[in-house]
Write an enzyme that holds these catalytic residues in place. Structure first.
Site, PDB file in Angstrom:
ATOM      1  CG  ASP A  66       8.322   1.476   4.222  1.00 22.16           C
ATOM      2  OD1 ASP A  66       8.331   1.013   3.072  1.00 22.16           O
ATOM      3  OD2 ASP A  66       9.330   1.498   4.950  1.00 22.16           O
ATOM      4  CB  THR A  99       9.593  -0.669  -1.084  1.00 18.68           C
ATOM      5  OG1 THR A  99       9.122   0.430  -0.300  1.00 18.68           O
ATOM      6  CG2 THR A  99      10.959  -1.057  -0.608  1.00 18.68           C
ATOM      7  CB  THR A 100       5.501   2.387  -2.848  1.00 15.40           C
ATOM      8  OG1 THR A 100       5.635   2.321  -1.432  1.00 15.40           O
ATOM      9  CG2 THR A 100       4.047   2.476  -3.205  1.00 15.40           C
ATOM     10  CG  ASP A 397      12.807   3.730   3.629  1.00 13.11           C
ATOM     11  OD1 ASP A 397      13.299   2.601   3.766  1.00 13.11           O
ATOM     12  OD2 ASP A 397      11.617   3.943   3.391  1.00 13.11           O
TER      13      ASP A 397
END
Length: 552
Positions: A66, A99-100, A397
């Protein structure tokens, strides 16, 4: 990076600015730092993502792919790297997913901006072109987005699965998707046409090591890590009447200025009687409403416990504020700050069963079978704390994705299809832009390809060949084609079942381009003066280096 002796663990060190940097030097330093952060988590994108093992200062380990969890844990000193890490936190707070992607995209946009700066194109011109590209990209997303029926479980589960498919819990994706959807549906409220889905406050994840992951479930009520205050109180009550308090069930001590002088033994006995009588009066008032269960956020004295036990009433004390709010939403009770204000309508009656169970070595209180609860608890079981923590992050998530679709019921194709479609569209529009601004506009178009390219690379396929095929599909207007992260080949995302929430893509674009604009605007990095320099008349030694070191 310098050569290391055999057996040494490599540590990536970013040599950032010395004490001061300005102009081009500062911009290059910032871009290098941002690119390095993006490279750290580049391998964490897609279903074939690699895991990162992070050692914390206490000796514990964190195993995750994550992006936000990784960047939250690593230690950086460079200001631009810190700024990049804040991006993933912003993305996580806002939409909970992507987020990545946002870090990789921001890093790529900045990296491709470097040749423009070297050609002496002013940052203001670049920023203006970025704004224009963002506006065009967002309007294009609107044209390819498809409406979704939020009442259909099958459609919603398919959307949530796109978030979980790249994570550790993908083996149990069906179970996790159901848990996420059920919890979001529980706390979903609509009043006066406005939707509210507050998963942070009203969905509690309780992690209990032991058992199997398949035993995880959403409770139709609330679970607390609490036991009754007195061993003789009832531990199972059906259809309880519940009173929630935010006050002490003890004698209220005087303030600091209160002075009581005791000279005789009977004075002490009299003081004790007054204290007990005050507690008795509070208990009488509560018991007049015939409760079965009394829960308070504060303390509960021995005298109050005795009174409740005689009346066959169960009491719980020192319950957290957030837990008390959840109980209030689930049972229909109102939290009372003063016992004197208690009314009959404040008593909660919507709970079907109160019982206490021992799981492992601890006692847990369950308030379940609630009638239309607006708060819930997810009970997670698993073999160890590390695995439970990772499942918890992945489940957060999944719940965020379900919430996003509830607020903005539109989907776009995943697997890099949306990014490639935007890239092709912006490249086409860049040819119509006159002057220098066309180059930075084209930079955003080229940077968008980083997402499908990274997906192909992480799947171990030939990036050049697959991207050429994908670009050809999008050039003919087939916007649903993207990368199958498992095989590294192109596929129709609608048939493959990989559709993502449009709000995640919109937020990713906005955050990444905004970050690039902010860092390009910086033309000076200065170390602030230390507070202790002038204090003793002697200057503190200057900092050796503004050195950005990343260890992970």
């Amino acid at each position: 990076m310098a050569m290391l002796p055999p057996g040494t663990t490599p540590v990536f060190v970013m040599n950032a600015a010395p004490e001061r940097q300005s102009g081009r030097k500062a911009q290059i330093s910032n871009i290098t730092a941002a690119k390095t952060v993006a490279d750290v988590i580049r391998t964490c994108l897609g279903p074939k993502a690699m895991l990162k093992m992070i050692l914390d200062p206490m000796g514990g380990i964190l195993l995750t792919n994550d992006g936000n969890a990784i960047l939250r844990e690593i230690d950086v000193a460079h200001p631009a790297a810190k700024n990049m890490i804040e991006l993933s936190r912003t993305q996580d707070e806002e939409v909970g997913d992507g987020t990545t992607s946002v870090i990789i995209l921001a890093g790529e946009i900045l990296a491709l901006s470097l040749p423009l700066l070297e050609r002496n194109i002013h940052p203001v011109v670049i920023i203006s072109a970025f704004n224009r590209a963002l506006k065009d990209a967002l309007s294009f997303i609107d044209t390819i987005a498809q409406a979704v029926d939020t009442s259909s479980d099958e459609t919603m589960l398919a959307v949530i699965k796109t978030s979980i498919g790249t994570k550790f819990v993908s083996r149990w994706s069906d179970l996790m998707c159901k848990l996420a959807l059920q919890s979001v549906r529980t706390v979903w409220t609509e009043e006066d046409g406005s939707k509210t889905v507050d998963i942070k406050r009203y969905v509690r994840v309780e992690k209990v090591p032991g058992g199997e992951i398949e035993e995880s479930k959403v409770l139709d009520g609330v679970m607390l890590n609490k036991d009754v205050t007195h061993p003789h109180m009832r531990r199972r009550i059906e259809n309880p009447r519940i009173i929630l308090l935010d006050c002490n069930l003890e004698y209220k001590k005087g303030e600091s200025q209160t002075n009581m002088e005791i000279v005789k033994e009977e004075h002490w006995a009299r003081a004790q009687d007054i204290e007990e009588k005050q507690v008795d009066l509070m208990c009488e008032k509560i018991l007049s409403f015939k409760p079965d269960l009394v829960i308070t956020e504060k303390g509960c004295s021995d005298r109050a416990q005795q009174n409740f036990m005689r009346a066959n009433v169960t009491a719980l004390r020192r319950v957290r504020k957030m837990d008390n709010n959840r109980i209030a939403r689930a049972t229909g009770a109102t939290i009372i700050n003063r016992v004197e204000d208690l009314r009959d309508e404040d008593v909660g009656t919507k709970c079907g069963l109160f019982h206490i169970e021992k799981i492992g070595d601890e006692y847990f209180t369950f308030l379940t079978k609630c009638e239309k609860p607006k708060a819930c608890t997810i009970l997670l079981r698993g073999p160890s704390k590390d695995i439970l923590n990772e499942i918890d992050r992945n489940l957060a998530d999944a719940m965020s994705v379900a919430r996003n679709v509830a607020f903005n019921p539109r989907l776009v194709p995943g697997g890099g299809a949306t990014e490639m479609a935007i890239s092709v569209e912006l490249a086409k529009r860049s040819k119509t832009i006159e002057g220098v601004e066309g180059w930075p506009y084209r930079v955003v178009a080229d940077a968008m390809e980083v997402i499908p390219r990274t997906l192909v690379q992480n799947a171990g396929a030939n990036a050049i060949r697959v991207l050429t095929e994908l670009r050809a599909k999008h050039a003919t207007g087939e916007h649903l084609w993207g990368i199958n992260g498992e095989t590294g080949k192109i596929e129709d995302m609608k048939k493959y079942g990989l559709m993502e929430s449009a709000s995640v893509k919109i937020q990713t674009l906005k955050t990444a381009i905004e970050a690039a604009r902010v860092l390009l605007r910086v033309d000076d990095i200065v170390q602030a003066k230390r507070a202790d320099r002038d204090a003793g008349g002697q200057a503190a030694p200057p900092p050796e280096d503004m050195q950005g070191a990343m260890e992970g």
